[in-house]
Scaffold this motif. Structure first.
Motif, PDB file in Angstrom:
ATOM      1  N   GLU A  65     -35.608  10.673  36.708  1.00  0.00           N
ATOM      2  CA  GLU A  65     -35.268   9.687  37.344  1.00  0.00           C
ATOM      3  C   GLU A  65     -35.385   8.734  37.810  1.00  0.00           C
ATOM      4  OE1 GLU A  65     -31.239  11.167  37.754  1.00  0.00           O
ATOM      5  OE2 GLU A  65     -31.094  11.923  35.521  1.00  0.00           O
ATOM      6  N   THR A  89     -31.103  10.896  32.181  1.00  0.00           N
ATOM      7  CA  THR A  89     -31.089  12.631  31.592  1.00  0.00           C
ATOM      8  C   THR A  89     -30.237  13.370  31.703  1.00  0.00           C
ATOM      9  OG1 THR A  89     -31.875  13.870  33.377  1.00  0.00           O
ATOM     10  CG2 THR A  89     -33.681  12.398  32.354  1.00  0.00           C
ATOM     11  N   ARG A  90     -30.465  14.602  30.095  1.00  0.00           N
ATOM     12  CA  ARG A  90     -29.508  14.902  29.698  1.00  0.00           C
ATOM     13  C   ARG A  90     -29.832  16.592  29.495  1.00  0.00           C
ATOM     14  NH1 ARG A  90     -27.891  13.006  24.385  1.00  0.00           N
ATOM     15  NH2 ARG A  90     -26.183  11.711  25.935  1.00  0.00           N
ATOM     16  N   ILE A  91     -29.362  17.580  30.130  1.00  0.00           N
ATOM     17  CA  ILE A  91     -30.098  18.592  29.870  1.00  0.00           C
ATOM     18  C   ILE A  91     -29.146  19.625  28.754  1.00  0.00           C
ATOM     19  CG2 ILE A  91     -30.754  20.841  30.380  1.00  0.00           C
ATOM     20  CD1 ILE A  91     -31.559  19.512  33.205  1.00  0.00           C
ATOM     21  N   ARG A 112     -36.166  16.768  36.495  1.00  0.00           N
ATOM     22  CA  ARG A 112     -34.923  15.553  35.918  1.00  0.00           C
ATOM     23  C   ARG A 112     -35.014  14.791  37.169  1.00  0.00           C
ATOM     24  NH1 ARG A 112     -28.790  17.496  35.016  1.00  0.00           N
ATOM     25  NH2 ARG A 112     -28.660  15.911  33.381  1.00  0.00           N
ATOM     26  N   LEU A 135     -34.461  18.800  27.683  1.00  0.00           N
ATOM     27  CA  LEU A 135     -34.841  17.618  28.537  1.00  0.00           C
ATOM     28  C   LEU A 135     -34.542  16.521  27.498  1.00  0.00           C
ATOM     29  CD1 LEU A 135     -33.823  16.559  31.194  1.00  0.00           C
ATOM     30  CD2 LEU A 135     -36.583  17.165  31.588  1.00  0.00           C
ATOM     31  N   ALA A 193     -36.736  21.884  34.197  1.00  0.00           N
ATOM     32  CA  ALA A 193     -36.640  20.313  33.704  1.00  0.00           C
ATOM     33  C   ALA A 193     -35.646  19.937  34.494  1.00  0.00           C
ATOM     34  CB  ALA A 193     -35.036  21.206  32.743  1.00  0.00           C
ATOM     35  N   LYS A 194     -35.228  21.105  35.708  1.00  0.00           N
ATOM     36  CA  LYS A 194     -34.178  20.753  37.103  1.00  0.00           C
ATOM     37  C   LYS A 194     -34.890  20.301  37.947  1.00  0.00           C
ATOM     38  CE  LYS A 194     -29.927  23.738  36.213  1.00  0.00           C
ATOM     39  NZ  LYS A 194     -29.808  24.678  37.043  1.00  0.00           N
TER      40      LYS A 194
END
Length: 140
Positions: free
Chosen positions: A49, A95-97, A45, A113, A41-42
């Protein structure tokens, strides 16, 4: 020394990593959220973006640059036509985790995510589904 080397390798070679990122980003754009490991996810991301920021230009050139990476017309159209106007005033952080806990098999940290703001079509679609479900339960 790791000078000027960025990004996570995730124990994958270049082609596998690129395919993984492309598929995860396509799913994120089309569904609004994905469930994956924290490391993936990181890594995804950053790319997602950058693609949304590129889509904010809303030019043919930007559309083709996004299409050259994603290779999915639906995802490209959704970025440029729906997400870009939604995030027009936001300078980043699309985005948000959200942490979900550890996976049962290998204790890998799992996360969700998701896009910070959802397009209007998805909101209205969910609202109509809820009202249809209520009507169906009332009829029985």
């Amino acid at each position: 020394m790791r000078h000027r080397i960025n990004g996570k390798k995730l124990s994958l070679d270049h082609d596998q990593r690129k395919a993984l990122f492309k598929n995860l980003i396509n799913s994120l754009i089309l569904h609004g959220q994905i469930k994956t490991t924290e490391a993936k996810a990181k890594a995804v991301r950053r790319l997602a973006e950058k693609l949304i920021t590129k889509g904010k230009e809303q030019t043919l050139h930007a559309r083709r640059l996004i299409a050259s990476f994603l290779q999915n017309k639906k995802a490209v159209n959704k970025i440029v036509d729906e997400l870009a106007p939604l995030f027009k005033k936001r300078p980043g952080g699309y985005t948000r985790i959200v942490r979900l806990g550890k996976r049962k098999g290998d204790s890998a940290p799992m996360v969700k995510l998701e896009l910070v703001e959802k397009p209007e079509q998805e909101k209205t679609k969910k609202a109509t589904e809820k009202s249809d479900n209520k009507k169906a339960t009332l009829k029985h």
